[in-house]
Design a protein around this motif. Structure first.
Motif, PDB file in Angstrom:
ATOM      1  N   GLY A  79       0.821  -1.209   0.000  1.00 13.29           N
ATOM      2  CA  GLY A  79       0.000   0.000   0.000  1.00 13.29           C
ATOM      3  C   GLY A  79       0.851   1.253   0.000  1.00 13.29           C
ATOM      4  N   ALA A  80       1.960   1.239   0.748  1.00 14.38           N
ATOM      5  CA  ALA A  80       2.860   2.392   0.777  1.00 14.38           C
ATOM      6  C   ALA A  80       3.511   2.621  -0.581  1.00 14.38           C
ATOM      7  CB  ALA A  80       3.933   2.192   1.849  1.00 14.38           C
ATOM      8  N   VAL A  81       3.915   1.548  -1.240  1.00 11.26           N
ATOM      9  CA  VAL A  81       4.524   1.672  -2.575  1.00 11.26           C
ATOM     10  C   VAL A  81       3.536   2.291  -3.559  1.00 11.26           C
ATOM     11  CG1 VAL A  81       5.399   0.357  -4.546  1.00 11.26           C
ATOM     12  CG2 VAL A  81       6.176  -0.200  -2.237  1.00 11.26           C
ATOM     13  N   VAL A  82       2.279   1.854  -3.504  1.00 14.87           N
ATOM     14  CA  VAL A  82       1.244   2.406  -4.385  1.00 14.87           C
ATOM     15  C   VAL A  82       1.077   3.903  -4.126  1.00 14.87           C
ATOM     16  CG1 VAL A  82      -1.211   2.345  -4.949  1.00 14.87           C
ATOM     17  CG2 VAL A  82       0.040   0.207  -4.623  1.00 14.87           C
ATOM     18  N   LEU A  83       1.103   4.310  -2.868  1.00 13.45           N
ATOM     19  CA  LEU A  83       0.974   5.732  -2.520  1.00 13.45           C
ATOM     20  C   LEU A  83       2.166   6.539  -3.045  1.00 13.45           C
ATOM     21  CD1 LEU A  83      -0.300   5.341   1.146  1.00 13.45           C
ATOM     22  CD2 LEU A  83      -1.591   6.341  -0.741  1.00 13.45           C
ATOM     23  N   VAL A  84       3.374   5.996  -2.929  1.00 10.58           N
ATOM     24  CA  VAL A  84       4.563   6.696  -3.428  1.00 10.58           C
ATOM     25  C   VAL A  84       4.495   6.858  -4.948  1.00 10.58           C
ATOM     26  CG1 VAL A  84       7.071   6.520  -3.737  1.00 10.58           C
ATOM     27  CG2 VAL A  84       6.049   6.000  -1.520  1.00 10.58           C
ATOM     28  N   VAL A  85       4.062   5.818  -5.633  1.00 11.63           N
ATOM     29  CA  VAL A  85       3.911   5.906  -7.092  1.00 11.63           C
ATOM     30  C   VAL A  85       2.903   6.988  -7.457  1.00 11.63           C
ATOM     31  CG1 VAL A  85       3.092   4.681  -9.143  1.00 11.63           C
ATOM     32  CG2 VAL A  85       4.602   3.524  -7.517  1.00 11.63           C
ATOM     33  N   MET A  86       1.775   7.057  -6.714  1.00 12.63           N
ATOM     34  CA  MET A  86       0.769   8.081  -6.987  1.00 12.63           C
ATOM     35  C   MET A  86       1.315   9.471  -6.688  1.00 12.63           C
ATOM     36  SD  MET A  86      -2.244   8.362  -8.221  1.00 12.63           S
ATOM     37  CE  MET A  86      -2.288  10.046  -8.854  1.00 12.63           C
ATOM     38  N   ALA A  87       2.139   9.597  -5.648  1.00 11.31           N
ATOM     39  CA  ALA A  87       2.762  10.886  -5.345  1.00 11.31           C
ATOM     40  C   ALA A  87       3.684  11.328  -6.476  1.00 11.31           C
ATOM     41  CB  ALA A  87       3.548  10.794  -4.033  1.00 11.31           C
ATOM     42  N   ALA A  88       4.417  10.377  -7.064  1.00 17.02           N
ATOM     43  CA  ALA A  88       5.285  10.700  -8.194  1.00 17.02           C
ATOM     44  C   ALA A  88       4.472  11.143  -9.402  1.00 17.02           C
ATOM     45  CB  ALA A  88       6.146   9.485  -8.549  1.00 17.02           C
ATOM     46  N   VAL A  89       3.343  10.470  -9.628  1.00 14.80           N
ATOM     47  CA  VAL A  89       2.460  10.865 -10.733  1.00 14.80           C
ATOM     48  C   VAL A  89       1.954  12.277 -10.519  1.00 14.80           C
ATOM     49  CG1 VAL A  89       0.247  10.397 -11.851  1.00 14.80           C
ATOM     50  CG2 VAL A  89       1.784   8.502 -11.281  1.00 14.80           C
ATOM     51  N   ALA A  90       1.530  12.597  -9.286  1.00 11.18           N
ATOM     52  CA  ALA A  90       1.028  13.935  -8.973  1.00 11.18           C
ATOM     53  C   ALA A  90       2.115  14.978  -9.170  1.00 11.18           C
ATOM     54  CB  ALA A  90       0.499  13.975  -7.545  1.00 11.18           C
ATOM     55  N   TYR A  91       3.354  14.669  -8.798  1.00  9.13           N
ATOM     56  CA  TYR A  91       4.451  15.633  -8.896  1.00  9.13           C
ATOM     57  C   TYR A  91       4.840  15.911 -10.339  1.00  9.13           C
ATOM     58  CZ  TYR A  91       8.987  17.833  -8.193  1.00  9.13           C
ATOM     59  OH  TYR A  91      10.038  18.712  -8.229  1.00  9.13           O
ATOM     60  N   PHE A  92       4.903  14.866 -11.163  1.00 13.09           N
ATOM     61  CA  PHE A  92       5.402  15.021 -12.537  1.00 13.09           C
ATOM     62  C   PHE A  92       4.283  15.294 -13.538  1.00 13.09           C
ATOM     63  CE2 PHE A  92       8.856  12.500 -10.614  1.00 13.09           C
ATOM     64  CZ  PHE A  92       9.931  13.343 -10.917  1.00 13.09           C
ATOM     65  N   ALA A  93       3.027  15.250 -13.098  1.00 12.24           N
ATOM     66  CA  ALA A  93       1.923  15.503 -14.023  1.00 12.24           C
ATOM     67  C   ALA A  93       2.010  16.922 -14.557  1.00 12.24           C
ATOM     68  CB  ALA A  93       0.584  15.294 -13.310  1.00 12.24           C
ATOM     69  N   PRO A  94       1.739  17.132 -15.840  1.00 13.97           N
ATOM     70  CA  PRO A  94       1.767  18.492 -16.389  1.00 13.97           C
ATOM     71  C   PRO A  94       0.747  19.381 -15.700  1.00 13.97           C
ATOM     72  CG  PRO A  94       0.761  16.944 -17.936  1.00 13.97           C
ATOM     73  CD  PRO A  94       1.379  16.128 -16.845  1.00 13.97           C
ATOM     74  N   ARG A  95       1.085  20.654 -15.611  1.00 19.39           N
ATOM     75  CA  ARG A  95       0.217  21.590 -14.885  1.00 19.39           C
ATOM     76  C   ARG A  95      -1.062  21.915 -15.626  1.00 19.39           C
ATOM     77  NH1 ARG A  95       2.642  23.786 -10.530  1.00 19.39           N
ATOM     78  NH2 ARG A  95       4.876  23.458 -10.327  1.00 19.39           N
ATOM     79  N   GLN A  96      -1.063  21.750 -16.910  1.00 15.42           N
ATOM     80  CA  GLN A  96      -2.258  22.059 -17.693  1.00 15.42           C
ATOM     81  C   GLN A  96      -2.525  20.921 -18.641  1.00 15.42           C
ATOM     82  OE1 GLN A  96      -1.653  25.838 -19.643  1.00 15.42           O
ATOM     83  NE2 GLN A  96      -2.084  27.000 -17.789  1.00 15.42           N
ATOM     84  N   SER A  97      -3.785  20.703 -18.883  1.00 18.07           N
ATOM     85  CA  SER A  97      -4.212  19.703 -19.851  1.00 18.07           C
ATOM     86  C   SER A  97      -5.047  20.372 -20.917  1.00 18.07           C
ATOM     87  CB  SER A  97      -5.043  18.604 -19.141  1.00 18.07           C
ATOM     88  OG  SER A  97      -5.490  17.659 -20.062  1.00 18.07           O
ATOM     89  N   HIS A  98      -4.725  20.040 -22.115  1.00 15.94           N
ATOM     90  CA  HIS A  98      -5.451  20.667 -23.226  1.00 15.94           C
ATOM     91  C   HIS A  98      -6.347  19.677 -23.908  1.00 15.94           C
ATOM     92  CE1 HIS A  98      -2.954  24.268 -22.873  1.00 15.94           C
ATOM     93  NE2 HIS A  98      -1.889  23.460 -22.793  1.00 15.94           N
TER      94      HIS A  98
END
Length: 492
Positions: free
Chosen positions: A473-492
């Motif tokens: 569960g912790a690994v899944v949370l860390v992966v989601m945190a990485a996705v949130a951090y590297f996700a582009p700020r805008q979506s077109h």
């Protein structure tokens, strides 16, 4: 363009922030608290319930899972139905169904009847969540007051799952396991008595027909897929798991394709093209997965491993419950000060750290690690959950806000059920691989005949399974945190 009809009761709130509006909010958070609380209230009751009803390991998981899965499957459907027949109407009908099902569950004579009652509670609960959140918009037209009201709603929703085990422990200390369901009745009676007078009615006068095939496909896809996962964990890979899992995947694939073709889909998949929306939904899904597994496994640990009674075990859950509730209330302010992206990343990482700290918990000690870890995790969960609804709604156009809310609530419920099914199955698999045990730790202790060596070995194996599941569960949370951090700020 959809026409909307707002039907007000005789003395409905007419001004934003009026005393009657806040009274209406107080009535609305009651069913929210019950629905989320009933997700976890059985965690502490399972050992005593098992002694009375003697459910199999599979039945135990279904007793816990069927409620959340049916809520997840029917949320969007009931939200659409509420738009047609009236949100207050469906809220009150759902409350009545939930109450009747609670009574049946409390006096269930067998595991099968309890599973059926929990399923009916899930259908009733699915009417309560979307209608209660949607009615807040009618009670609070002012944007700032509406945001504050949604924060309160979210705090009760997020806090309910943490409060559930504590309330369950208090009730089980004085009454039998069925009392955890009967506590719903007085709360629902308050809703049914005051709801018609303090809540406005709201319905859409022009809408397309409800797409029944989409409803059938969504439920028909989710349940077989999760059953296959459970079967794999309990019995290993075989033809039955492969066939049932394939049926689930096929039905969900057809469901997705149908949503893309419909003019008024049950689930608007175009919302997921927006990065912020996807990050919010992913955070709620992974957060609830890890929280559900952590709460369930530690409840079993505190009773069956450390030997505490339900009330004593419940007391150890208080720090986490307080952290979840308090930080749910303050999550919006944190996001405004530090930014949504940074707040999501911090929340997810804090939750992961809290889960990893449970590695310090052992058979003969380490409860301080549990208290610290669960509290840190509670801070992270509280922050994340309170931001999900706001981000999900703000990241889409106003005309899609209702659909976005339905999806965000579905992700909470689906995450809870998946956490119990997937991470719970991982823990069970590790436990059973440690020796010649019964299907669960409780059954092993009950049938051990006082064999101290066997009991000690089984407890060690259970703790190992808990460590593996919470680490995953912790690994899944860390992966989601990485996705949130590297996700582009805008979506077109």
């Amino acid at each position: 363009m959809t026409e909307v009809e707002a039907v007000q009761p005789a003395e409905a709130p007419s001004q934003a922030g009026s005393r009657r509006a806040w009274l209406g909010l107080a009535v609305l958070v009651l069913p929210v608290l019950l629905v989320s609380m009933d997700i976890s209230v059985l965690f502490l009751a399972m050992p005593t319930l098992t002694l009375d009803l003697d459910p199999s390991a599979t039945q135990q998981l279904w007793i816990l899972d069927i409620y959340g899965f049916l809520i997840a499957g029917f949320l969007i459907t009931m939200g659409n139905l509420g738009d047609r027949i009236g949100r207050r109407n469906i809220l009150l009908v759902g409350a009545a169904v939930f109450g009747v099902a609670s009574i049946i569950a409390a006096f269930a004579p067998s595991a099968g009847v309890l599973i059926a009652a929990r399923a009916l509670m899930g259908v009733g609960g699915a009417t309560l969540l979307p209608s209660s959140l949607a009615l807040i918009s009618s009670l609070f037209p002012n944007v700032r007051e509406r945001a504050a009201a949604i924060g309160v709603w979210t705090a009760f929703f997020a806090g309910g799952s943490a409060v559930g085990p504590i309330l369950g422990g208090l009730l089980l200390h004085h009454f039998w396991w069925g009392s955890v369901f009967l506590i719903n009745i007085p709360v629902l009676l308050i809703l049914l008595a005051f709801g018609p007078f303090v809540l406005p009615e709201h319905r859409s006068s022009v809408l397309g027909p409800l797409d029944i095939p989409s409803v059938v496909l969504s439920i028909g896809g989710i349940l077989p897929l999760v059953y296959a996962v459970k079967h794999l964990a309990a019995e290993g890979f075989d033809v039955e798991a492969l066939v049932i899992g394939a049926v689930g995947v096929a039905l969900l694939t057809i469901f997705v394709r149908r949503q893309r073709q419909l003019a008024e889909p049950l689930l608007d998949l175009r919302l997921f093209r927006r990065v912020q929306f996807s990050v919010a939904i992913g955070s709620s899904l992974t957060g609830m997965m890890s929280l559900a597994a952590m709460s369930y496994l530690t409840s079993v640990y505190l009773q069956s491993v450390t030997g505490r009674d339900p009330l004593a075990a419940a007391m150890f859950g208080i720090p986490m419950a307080v952290a979840v509730f308090v930080f749910s209330m303050g999550g919006a302010r944190v996001a405004r000060r530090f930014g949504v992206r940074s707040s999501f990343v911090f929340a997810l990482l804090a939750s992961a750290v809290g889960n990893l700290l449970l590695l310090g918990v052992g058979v003969d000690g380490g409860l301080a690690w549990y208290l610290v870890g669960s509290t840190i995790a509670g801070i992270g969960y509280g922050l994340a959950f309170t931001m999900v609804s706001e981000v999900a709604v703000s990241s889409v156009p106003p005309e899609r806000a209702g659909s976005a809310v339905g999806i965000s609530e579905t992700s909470f419920e689906l995450g809870n059920a998946l956490g119990l099914a997937l991470l719970g199955s991982v823990a069970a698999l590790v436990f059973r691989s440690g020796g010649d045990y019964s299907e669960t730790l409780g059954e092993t202790i009950q049938r051990s005949g006082g064999n101290t060596a066997l009991i000690d070995s089984a407890r060690e194996s259970f703790v190992s399974g808990m460590h593996v599941a919470t680490s995953v569960g912790a690994v899944v949370l860390v992966v989601m945190a990485a996705v949130a951090y590297f996700a582009p700020r805008q979506s077109h």
